[in-house]
Design a protein around this motif. Structure first.
Motif, PDB file in Angstrom:
ATOM      1  N   LEU A 174      -5.312  -3.542  -8.713  1.00 43.35           N
ATOM      2  CA  LEU A 174      -4.746  -1.986  -7.523  1.00 43.35           C
ATOM      3  C   LEU A 174      -6.330  -1.868  -7.870  1.00 43.35           C
ATOM      4  CD1 LEU A 174      -2.931  -0.027  -7.933  1.00 43.35           C
ATOM      5  CD2 LEU A 174      -4.355   0.294 -10.304  1.00 43.35           C
ATOM      6  N   VAL A 224       2.806   3.789  -8.356  1.00 40.65           N
ATOM      7  CA  VAL A 224       2.411   2.611  -8.171  1.00 40.65           C
ATOM      8  C   VAL A 224       3.616   1.191  -8.574  1.00 40.65           C
ATOM      9  CG1 VAL A 224       0.446   1.510  -8.357  1.00 40.65           C
ATOM     10  CG2 VAL A 224       0.096   3.096  -7.796  1.00 40.65           C
ATOM     11  N   TRP A 254      -2.999  11.582  -5.304  1.00 43.72           N
ATOM     12  CA  TRP A 254      -2.987  11.001  -6.382  1.00 43.72           C
ATOM     13  C   TRP A 254      -3.420  11.630  -7.119  1.00 43.72           C
ATOM     14  CZ3 TRP A 254      -0.103   6.865  -6.230  1.00 43.72           C
ATOM     15  CH2 TRP A 254      -0.230   6.287  -5.126  1.00 43.72           C
ATOM     16  N   SER A 301       0.535  -1.343  -0.249  1.00 44.00           N
ATOM     17  CA  SER A 301      -0.043   0.466   0.196  1.00 44.00           C
ATOM     18  C   SER A 301       1.216   1.308  -0.064  1.00 44.00           C
ATOM     19  CB  SER A 301      -0.875  -0.236   1.238  1.00 44.00           C
ATOM     20  OG  SER A 301      -0.457  -0.555   2.585  1.00 44.00           O
ATOM     21  N   THR A 308      -3.124   5.065 -13.201  1.00 42.60           N
ATOM     22  CA  THR A 308      -2.607   3.881 -13.187  1.00 42.60           C
ATOM     23  C   THR A 308      -3.200   2.963 -14.355  1.00 42.60           C
ATOM     24  OG1 THR A 308      -1.665   4.005 -11.439  1.00 42.60           O
ATOM     25  CG2 THR A 308      -1.637   2.580 -12.356  1.00 42.60           C
TER      26      THR A 308
END
Length: 174
Positions: free
Chosen positions: A60, A40, A31, A23, A73
């Motif tokens: 994810l 990530v 973010w 995490s 992402t």
């Protein structure tokens, strides 16, 4: 968001499912800054240097503002490295969800969205609209709204959430 406060809950599912829980935090869940997808991937790649991971079974997840990180992402050049997405009380990058790369990477892939009916930080209508955007890319979106739950459903509906999350992961890895 910042999953660090929630790792003790998620670790229960990780242990049950024999998974590794990573995490990363991007500040305090900021973010919306640049290079979130790289943060990530750096966390995943660094962990893979130290533990044997099945990189074909990486899921994810994002909580609250972490949904921005997940959606960005998922639409980035790293989008093909994930098996599924989980978004809890999420914010989204709607442009990322509308992108050709999101559609390319997530066509037919599973996404679980969970939100609270009484969330006063991220309105349910907004979350439903973003789930519809993902469905427009033929993403396999499963959305659950918890009656009486607010933005912190992780705590108020802990047992229900953990059960749903574990069962959903079992279906993805089945």
């Amino acid at each position: 968001g910042n999953f660090k406060a929630y790792t003790w809950l998620l670790s229960r599912v990780a242990e049950e499912r024999r998974m590794v829980l990573i995490s990363p935090s991007y500040g305090m869940g900021n973010w919306d800054m640049r290079h979130g997808p790289e943060a990530v991937m750096n966390a995943l790649d660094d962990t893979a240097k130290h533990l044997k991971l099945d990189l074909s079974r990486v899921h994810l997840a994002g909580l609250s503002n972490g949904g921005l990180g997940v959606s960005r992402t998922a639409a980035s050049r790293f989008g093909n490295r994930f098996r599924s997405l989980l978004l809890v009380s999420p914010m989204f990058d709607t442009e990322a969800l509308k992108s050709a790369s999101f559609e390319h990477y997530w066509h037919g892939k599973p996404v679980l969205v969970i939100t609270g009916e009484e969330d006063d930080r991220v309105p349910r209508d907004y979350v439903e609209d973003c789930a519809a955007l993902m469905r427009n890319s033929d993403t396999n979106v499963e959305m659950t709204t918890y009656p009486g739950a607010n933005h912190f459903l992780f705590f108020s509906h802990r047992d229900r959430f953990l059960k749903q999350f574990s069962e959903w992961l079992a279906r993805q890895d089945g």
